[in-house]
Enzyme design. Sequence first.
Site, mmCIF file in Angstrom:
data_model
loop_
_atom_site.group_PDB
_atom_site.id
_atom_site.type_symbol
_atom_site.label_atom_id
_atom_site.label_comp_id
_atom_site.label_asym_id
_atom_site.label_seq_id
_atom_site.Cartn_x
_atom_site.Cartn_y
_atom_site.Cartn_z
ATOM 1 N N CYS A 116 3.063 -6.035 10.103
ATOM 2 C CA CYS A 116 2.787 -5.036 9.064
ATOM 3 C C CYS A 116 4.157 -4.666 8.532
ATOM 4 C CB CYS A 116 2.094 -3.809 9.653
ATOM 5 S SG CYS A 116 2.053 -2.391 8.530
ATOM 6 N N SER B 66 0.828 -1.207 0.000
ATOM 7 C CA SER B 66 0.000 0.000 0.000
ATOM 8 C C SER B 66 0.862 1.257 0.000
ATOM 9 C CB SER B 66 -0.880 0.022 1.249
ATOM 10 O OG SER B 66 -0.051 -0.072 2.400
ATOM 11 N N CYS C 84 2.534 -7.001 1.959
ATOM 12 C CA CYS C 84 1.563 -6.304 2.796
ATOM 13 C C CYS C 84 0.705 -7.359 3.481
ATOM 14 C CB CYS C 84 0.699 -5.407 1.905
ATOM 15 S SG CYS C 84 -0.675 -4.638 2.777
ATOM 16 N N TYR D 46 -4.224 0.761 3.769
ATOM 17 C CA TYR D 46 -5.110 -0.378 3.550
ATOM 18 C C TYR D 46 -5.755 -0.832 4.864
ATOM 19 C CZ TYR D 46 -3.705 -1.516 -1.289
ATOM 20 O OH TYR D 46 -3.506 -1.527 -2.648
HETATM 21 N N1 DGL Z 1 2.200 -2.475 4.967
HETATM 22 C C1 DGL Z 1 0.886 -2.964 5.183
HETATM 23 C C2 DGL Z 1 0.874 -4.297 5.939
HETATM 24 O O1 DGL Z 1 1.841 -5.033 5.920
HETATM 25 C C3 DGL Z 1 -0.215 -2.105 5.678
HETATM 26 C C4 DGL Z 1 -0.197 -0.675 5.905
HETATM 27 C C5 DGL Z 1 -1.546 -0.058 5.564
HETATM 28 O O2 DGL Z 1 -1.717 0.257 4.396
HETATM 29 O O3 DGL Z 1 -2.402 0.059 6.458
HETATM 30 O O4 DGL Z 1 -0.098 -4.661 6.533
#
Ligand code: DGL
Length: 264
Positions: free
Chosen positions: A187, A9, A72, A40
């Site tokens: 995350c 994202s 992600c 996201y």
């Molecule tokens: N980098 C994303 C993940 O691993 C999420 C960050 C987001 O867009 O909220 O969950």
Amino acid sequence: MSPILVFDSGLGGLTVFREIEKALPGAAFVYAADDAVFPYGALAPDALVARVMSVMEALIGRWRPQAAVIACNTASTLVLPHLRARWPAIPFVGTVPAIKPCAERTKSGLISVLATPGTVARDYTRDLIASFASHCDVQLVGSKKLAGLAESFMRGGAVADADIAAEIAPCFVQRDGRRTDMIALACTHYPLLLERFRALAPWPVEWVDPAPAIARRVKQVVGAEQTGGAPPYPAIFTSGAAPDATLAKALAAFGLRADAIAAV
Ligand code: DGL
């Protein structure tokens, strides 16, 4: 050779990208950030699936990748089956919470999963806990702000210690003389702030970043003999907004050049 697409994202996927790049020197890459709708973590499941499918349609059509890495957790825990059904010839490698390694390595039996609100709400995450961590006390911590703080940090913004400390505080649990000793960084944005987490933690814990394991998986899938790539690799931003000088410099340190082409 066609590129390996690494998708997130925003900038969190860079923590996965840097490990894949190390594991596969010589491979060609494209990094894509769906910054137009970041974060996201706040999207409803249906909206997230629809969004990722339409962005991937554009990216796969344009780049014809040999493999795609969904760097992600928030997306992977939901969209991998849809992606595999739509593009059966392309291998997709996902990123899911590192609950299993935490459960294997904990001594206190208290582990925490630090993720977006989306990821902590998923059945996928609950199933991982039921399958691998039923002998542990698992604290699920859905942070509304951390991914955004990591983005600001990468863009050169000032991120206050107090703001980070407040987001990680619920991960630290004390119970019956035991305390949390393992925290899954669930995350991909969070390893960008790892030094700050370590400095602000109320006691030392092991922070588990799954990126090296994901890179090993990507190498297995595409094979070690990769040629035709050399940095700087393109970094695509779906907003089409050109990164400012600070971000452009940070991307260059990862071996990327900002193309800022709107994919969708
Ligand atoms: N980098 C994303 C993940 O691993 C999420 C960050 C987001 O867009 O909220 O969950």
